[in-house]
Design a protein around this motif. Structure first.
Motif, mmCIF file in Angstrom:
data_model
loop_
_atom_site.group_PDB
_atom_site.id
_atom_site.type_symbol
_atom_site.label_atom_id
_atom_site.label_comp_id
_atom_site.label_asym_id
_atom_site.label_seq_id
_atom_site.Cartn_x
_atom_site.Cartn_y
_atom_site.Cartn_z
ATOM 1 N N MET A 157 5.200 2.980 -7.522
ATOM 2 C CA MET A 157 3.888 2.858 -6.750
ATOM 3 C C MET A 157 3.943 3.628 -5.573
ATOM 4 O O MET A 157 5.005 3.558 -4.885
ATOM 5 N N ASN A 158 2.961 4.265 -5.232
ATOM 6 C CA ASN A 158 3.031 5.383 -4.020
ATOM 7 C C ASN A 158 1.735 4.673 -3.131
ATOM 8 O O ASN A 158 0.398 4.616 -3.565
ATOM 9 N N PHE A 159 1.895 4.627 -1.652
ATOM 10 C CA PHE A 159 0.781 4.345 -0.968
ATOM 11 C C PHE A 159 0.594 5.438 0.158
ATOM 12 O O PHE A 159 0.197 4.963 1.175
ATOM 13 N N LYS A 160 0.865 6.628 -0.232
ATOM 14 C CA LYS A 160 0.517 7.954 0.825
ATOM 15 C C LYS A 160 -0.980 7.890 1.232
ATOM 16 O O LYS A 160 -1.209 8.087 2.282
ATOM 17 N N THR A 161 -1.873 7.236 0.215
ATOM 18 C CA THR A 161 -3.318 7.162 0.638
ATOM 19 C C THR A 161 -3.458 6.244 1.735
ATOM 20 O O THR A 161 -4.111 6.507 2.493
ATOM 21 N N GLN A 162 -2.922 4.943 1.498
ATOM 22 C CA GLN A 162 -3.289 3.735 2.297
ATOM 23 C C GLN A 162 -2.341 4.364 3.865
ATOM 24 O O GLN A 162 -3.159 4.126 4.963
ATOM 25 N N LEU A 163 -1.470 4.981 3.676
ATOM 26 C CA LEU A 163 -0.735 5.174 5.014
ATOM 27 C C LEU A 163 -1.512 6.326 5.936
ATOM 28 O O LEU A 163 -1.396 6.449 6.887
ATOM 29 N N ALA A 164 -2.162 7.321 5.007
ATOM 30 C CA ALA A 164 -3.102 8.436 5.750
ATOM 31 C C ALA A 164 -4.112 7.942 6.569
ATOM 32 O O ALA A 164 -4.625 8.459 7.257
ATOM 33 N N GLN A 165 -4.521 6.501 6.264
ATOM 34 C CA GLN A 165 -5.665 6.151 7.237
ATOM 35 C C GLN A 165 -5.209 5.846 8.699
ATOM 36 O O GLN A 165 -6.170 5.890 9.322
ATOM 37 N N PHE A 166 -4.000 5.817 8.702
ATOM 38 C CA PHE A 166 -3.590 5.620 10.256
ATOM 39 C C PHE A 166 -2.661 6.208 10.425
ATOM 40 O O PHE A 166 -1.301 6.862 10.092
ATOM 41 N N GLU A 167 -2.686 7.216 11.826
ATOM 42 C CA GLU A 167 -2.038 8.228 12.316
ATOM 43 C C GLU A 167 -0.639 7.936 12.554
ATOM 44 O O GLU A 167 0.182 8.520 12.681
ATOM 45 N N VAL A 168 -0.442 6.606 12.952
ATOM 46 C CA VAL A 168 0.824 6.154 13.333
ATOM 47 C C VAL A 168 2.007 6.289 12.508
ATOM 48 O O VAL A 168 3.109 6.507 12.798
ATOM 49 N N PHE A 169 1.641 6.197 11.328
ATOM 50 C CA PHE A 169 2.717 6.435 10.134
ATOM 51 C C PHE A 169 3.215 7.934 10.258
ATOM 52 O O PHE A 169 4.357 8.221 10.030
ATOM 53 N N ASP A 170 2.455 8.575 10.485
ATOM 54 C CA ASP A 170 2.680 10.361 10.495
ATOM 55 C C ASP A 170 3.401 10.471 11.470
ATOM 56 O O ASP A 170 4.284 11.340 11.652
ATOM 57 N N LYS A 171 2.998 9.827 12.799
ATOM 58 C CA LYS A 171 3.735 9.924 14.231
ATOM 59 C C LYS A 171 5.268 9.480 13.865
ATOM 60 O O LYS A 171 6.189 10.362 14.338
ATOM 61 N N VAL A 172 5.313 8.412 13.139
ATOM 62 C CA VAL A 172 6.580 7.819 13.003
ATOM 63 C C VAL A 172 7.531 8.736 12.056
ATOM 64 O O VAL A 172 8.679 9.043 12.318
ATOM 65 N N ALA A 173 6.946 9.215 11.058
ATOM 66 C CA ALA A 173 7.634 9.815 10.161
ATOM 67 C C ALA A 173 8.035 11.355 10.666
ATOM 68 O O ALA A 173 9.259 11.738 10.343
ATOM 69 N N HIS A 174 6.990 11.880 11.513
ATOM 70 C CA HIS A 174 7.512 13.080 12.335
ATOM 71 C C HIS A 174 8.652 13.035 13.104
ATOM 72 O O HIS A 174 9.698 13.742 12.955
ATOM 73 N N ALA A 175 8.799 11.768 13.906
ATOM 74 C CA ALA A 175 9.646 11.398 15.068
ATOM 75 C C ALA A 175 11.071 11.315 14.058
ATOM 76 O O ALA A 175 12.241 11.886 14.542
ATOM 77 N N ALA A 176 10.805 10.725 13.062
ATOM 78 C CA ALA A 176 11.979 10.458 12.162
ATOM 79 C C ALA A 176 12.839 11.466 11.643
ATOM 80 O O ALA A 176 14.094 11.770 11.691
ATOM 81 N N GLN A 177 12.014 12.338 11.225
ATOM 82 C CA GLN A 177 12.565 13.720 10.663
ATOM 83 C C GLN A 177 13.133 14.412 11.809
ATOM 84 O O GLN A 177 14.234 15.188 11.282
ATOM 85 N N LYS A 178 12.545 14.429 12.799
ATOM 86 C CA LYS A 178 13.103 15.440 13.820
ATOM 87 C C LYS A 178 14.528 15.065 14.416
ATOM 88 O O LYS A 178 15.405 15.532 14.675
#
Length: 474
Positions: free
Chosen positions: A1-22
């Motif tokens: 099961m994938n929750f990509k659509t739900q996560l996209a509603q809040f920018e905080v998840f993208d921010k955390v993902a970007h910092a983690a990748q860095k």
């Protein structure tokens, strides 16, 4: 099961993902937020776990926002928290834990995601969502938390005796989640509650009452209390409530089970109010019935004075349970003391004097008192209940009429002690209190109106009878 659509509603998840990748840190959303996302419940608290340093990740995430984001670091625990508007973001490195028998404080070591999830309390809280590029949004569910959500079951990821022995507070959390979500507790998990109930002794009263108050705050707290009772957890911290349970019979005369009656009153109050302390008044209103229970061959079972004894018991119970010892305790105590008064008015012909006294004694709590009294009508005879409620309607109407006419709610005698001393030239003494008390009684009995003119006239009459003369003014 994938929750990509739900996560996209809040920018905080993208921010955390970007910092983690860095930083090259494998990072996941874990715990309660994932559970609530599946259940469709709103949540503003998000826990992030990374395989590495949660503090470093939080610091990097904070840099990614244009505005200043308050960052709190707890080095001793290896955690950090960001406050973002009304969101709370907590960051921690994945860890494994081991416990000592005499403490619920774990020995913590770095661990894998799987080890981090298995140390959690219940399967529904042991799910994670990946924030990593290769599988962003994928659900990680090693203990079938999704299945337990569908089955509406509370179950531990590991063998329940291990989970509860390690951290006994989880036993109360099991009941709390069952009550909040209206879930059942898995049979093996429930059996482990009873087996480990004694372990609550190592938990502080503050932590226990925090969970209990969350149970009380649910729409139908009787369910949670029945679980607490059946598992013997309630016996460990609230024996006075346990003693309410049971029915005695003599000569075919029985009394009601006051434990289940109390739970019905509590549920009834919850339908009318979210006030936590009114709910506590419902829990406490009959708490002294076991201590006052007597059998009379003619009258049957009686509980004379249980309202007064219950009020006297309230401070000690609140103190032991670490409930507040301020006006909230006094509020509960007053409602316990007064909870039979409106019922007596329903049974008898209502006099204005009795109504005035009730208004005076209840003050601003009169409406809550009436709510409690209505909730206290729990007969299985629906016609009897309806008749009592209709009588309460009449009492409330008369209370409003008397209050509008006499204004005695929270009133103070119109003549102050200072005025009595100045008028008669006397120092502070018992006689001043006696005069004020007689004036108050006269108002409550309806002998005089609640105004300064009639009160002062009576003051002079009372003072004359006591041999006091007014001081002559120059």
């Amino acid at each position: 099961m994938n929750f990509k659509t739900q996560l996209a509603q809040f920018e905080v998840f993208d921010k955390v993902a970007h910092a983690a990748q860095k930083l090259g840190l494998k990072t996941y959303v874990v715990g309660g937020y994932v559970r609530d996302l599946v259940l469709g419940r709103p949540s503003k608290d998000i826990d992030f776990t990374c395989v590495g340093s949660g503090i470093l990740l939080a610091q990097e995430v904070a840099k990614g926002f244009d505005q200043h984001v308050p960052l709190s670091i707890f080095k001793n625990f290896g955690t950090a928290m960001l406050k973002l508007d009304d969101w709370e973001l907590e960051f921690v490195g994945a860890r494994k834990e081991s416990y000592r028998q005499e403490s619920r404080k774990p020995i913590v070591e770095d661990g894998t995601l799987e080890e981090d999830l298995e140390r959690r309390d219940f399967t529904i809280n042991a799910m994670a969502i990946s924030l990593n590029k290769e599988d962003y949004g994928e659900l990680i569910d090693p203990f079938d938390g999704m299945g337990d959500i569908k089955r509406k079951i509370i179950r531990t990821p590991l063998e329940p005796n291990i989970t509860f022995s390690d951290d006994p507070l989880r036993m109360l959390r099991a009941v709390r989640f069952a009550a909040q979500l209206n879930f059942d507790i898995d049979a093996d998990t429930f059996f482990a509650l009873s087996e480990n109930a004694y372990r609550l002794k190592i938990i502080s009263a503050e932590r226990i009452i925090d969970e209990v108050n969350k149970i009380i705050a649910t729409p139908k707290p009787s369910y949670g209390f029945k679980l607490l009772f059946a598992s013997k957890l309630l016996h460990e911290f609230f024996p006075e409530m346990v003693e309410l349970q049971g029915v005695d019979s003599v000569d075919d005369k029985s009394h009601k089970d006051n434990f289940y009656h109390t739970l019905q009153v509590l549920d009834n109050v919850c339908q009318a109010s979210n006030n936590l302390w009114l709910r506590w008044a419902a829990i406490m209103h009959d708490i002294a019935k076991p201590a006052t229970k007597r059998f009379n061959p003619k009258a049957g079972w009686t509980f004379h004075g249980h309202e007064d004894k219950g009020a006297r018991m309230t401070p000690a119970i609140f103190r032991r349970l670490k409930l507040p010892m301020d006006d909230r305790m006094k509020y509960v105590q007053n409602l316990v003391r007064l909870h039979l008064r409106p019922i007596a008015l329903v049974k008898d012909e209502v006099t204005d004097s009795a109504l005035r006294r009730l208004l005076f004694d209840a003050g601003d709590e009169i409406d809550d008192l009436m709510t409690l009294c209505r909730a206290d009508i729990t007969s299985k005879n629906n016609k009897k209940v309806q008749r009592y409620l209709e009588n309460f309607d009449k009492v409330e109407k008369k209370l409003k009429e008397v209050e509008e006419k006499d204004q005695v709610r929270n009133f103070q005698p119109p003549v102050s002690g200072e005025e009595i001393m100045e008028t008669f030239g006397i120092p502070p003494s018992k006689i001043i209190g006696d005069i004020k008390e007689e004036i108050k009684e006269a108002i409550l009995e309806g002998k005089i109106s609640n105004n300064p003119q009639e009160a002062r006239k009576l003051m002079f009459e009372i003072a004359s009878q006591k041999g006091l003369n007014p001081v002559k003014s120059n």
